[in-house]
Write an enzyme that holds these catalytic residues in place. Structure first.
Site, PDB file in Angstrom:
ATOM      1  CB  SER A  15      17.631  16.216  36.537  1.00  0.00           C
ATOM      2  OG  SER A  15      18.827  16.268  37.279  1.00  0.00           O
ATOM      3  NE  ARG A  68      21.843  24.302  60.474  1.00  0.00           N
ATOM      4  CZ  ARG A  68      22.917  23.539  60.338  1.00  0.00           C
ATOM      5  NH1 ARG A  68      23.113  22.854  59.239  1.00  0.00           N
ATOM      6  NH2 ARG A  68      23.802  23.451  61.300  1.00  0.00           N
ATOM      7  CG  MET A  93      21.285  23.190  47.009  1.00  0.00           C
ATOM      8  SD  MET A  93      22.596  22.035  46.498  1.00  0.00           S
ATOM      9  CE  MET A  93      24.028  23.095  46.681  1.00  0.00           C
ATOM     10  NE  ARG A  94      17.834  25.997  53.329  1.00  0.00           N
ATOM     11  CZ  ARG A  94      18.389  27.147  53.680  1.00  0.00           C
ATOM     12  NH1 ARG A  94      19.253  27.192  54.666  1.00  0.00           N
ATOM     13  NH2 ARG A  94      18.062  28.263  53.050  1.00  0.00           N
ATOM     14  CG  LEU A  95      25.797  21.521  55.651  1.00  0.00           C
ATOM     15  CD1 LEU A  95      26.860  22.192  56.512  1.00  0.00           C
ATOM     16  CD2 LEU A  95      26.332  20.238  55.046  1.00  0.00           C
ATOM     17  CG  LEU A  96      20.224  16.814  56.183  1.00  0.00           C
ATOM     18  CD1 LEU A  96      19.987  15.336  55.898  1.00  0.00           C
ATOM     19  CD2 LEU A  96      18.917  17.585  56.124  1.00  0.00           C
ATOM     20  CG  ASN A 110      24.047  13.415  49.161  1.00  0.00           C
ATOM     21  OD1 ASN A 110      23.139  13.984  48.559  1.00  0.00           O
ATOM     22  ND2 ASN A 110      25.292  13.853  49.155  1.00  0.00           N
ATOM     23  CG  HIS A 112      29.644  14.076  46.326  1.00  0.00           C
ATOM     24  ND1 HIS A 112      29.356  15.355  46.740  1.00  0.00           N
ATOM     25  CD2 HIS A 112      30.959  14.074  45.988  1.00  0.00           C
ATOM     26  CE1 HIS A 112      30.462  16.097  46.672  1.00  0.00           C
ATOM     27  NE2 HIS A 112      31.439  15.335  46.222  1.00  0.00           N
TER      28      HIS A 112
END
Length: 209
Positions: A15, A68, A93-96, A110, A112
């Site tokens: 969205s 990763r 949904m993934r940590l960088l 980002n 939040h």
């Protein structure tokens, strides 16, 4: 002057991706365009949104890579090829890892669903309601190597109505996200954002809500 190029990273419904794309089309994204969608879930609805909008996508399965860092190196190659100016995380949904975080320091943001530093991490809306806060809201922040710990760019508060449930409050929060995120991206595209340590200045931001 060439367009300001953003890459949107998303894993789910999309969205916020849609809101950014609509703002770009309407000319309210400060001249920015979405150059790439990055998605780690081939079946995610956001992929179909990108297809309908004609926006290029890099779609991958993390399990196809040894680490990763390996798939992030591939992502960085694609971002560099497209000369991306700003990475916009929108439900990714993934940590960088430092592969991206260090390469794009100061150009990686980002959104939040809380007023950070309160309620970082997963289920921020549920955390806020369980705690009984009277105000919560939305934060746009730079991404660093911590969990929702980067310098804050913008925040917008929402009153938590007595008796609100998670679904109704989440809908209100997401509505604010869809308004605030394109606005913040437009600031970057217009060169209005300055980062000094943890302090972020937005030129002419006295009118922020």
């Amino acid at each position: 002057m060439s367009a300001y190029r953003i890459a949107v990273f998303a894993s789910g419904e999309g969205s916020n991706f849609q809101a950014l794309a609509e703002a770009a089309t309407a000319g309210t994204l400060g001249g920015a365009e979405i150059a790439l969608l990055v998605c780690d879930k081939p079946a995610a609805p956001v992929v179909h949104r990108a297809e309908r909008l004609g926006i290029p996508a890099f779609i991958f399965k993390p399990k196809d890579y040894e680490s990763r860092e390996a798939y992030e190196r591939e992502i960085v190659r694609r971002l560099e090829e497209l000369q991306v100016d700003l990475i916009v995380l929108a439900g990714y949904m993934r940590l960088l890892t430092p592969v991206i975080v260090q390469q794009y320091a100061g150009r990686l943001i980002n959104i939040h669903p809380s007023l950070l530093p309160a309620f970082p991490g997963k289920d921020a809306i549920g955390q806020a309601l369980a705690y009984g806060v009277k105000l919560s809201g939305v934060t746009v922040h730079f991404v660093d190597e911590g969990m929702d710990t980067g310098p804050i760019i913008a925040q917008r508060a929402l009153e938590v109505i007595s008796g609100a449930n998670a679904e109704s409050f989440a809908n209100a929060v997401h509505e604010v996200e869809r308004e605030l995120y394109p606005e913040v991206v437009s600031w970057f595209a217009r060169g209005l954002v300055t980062l000094d340590g943890r302090h972020v200045t937005v030129a002419g931001a006295h009118g922020q809500k």
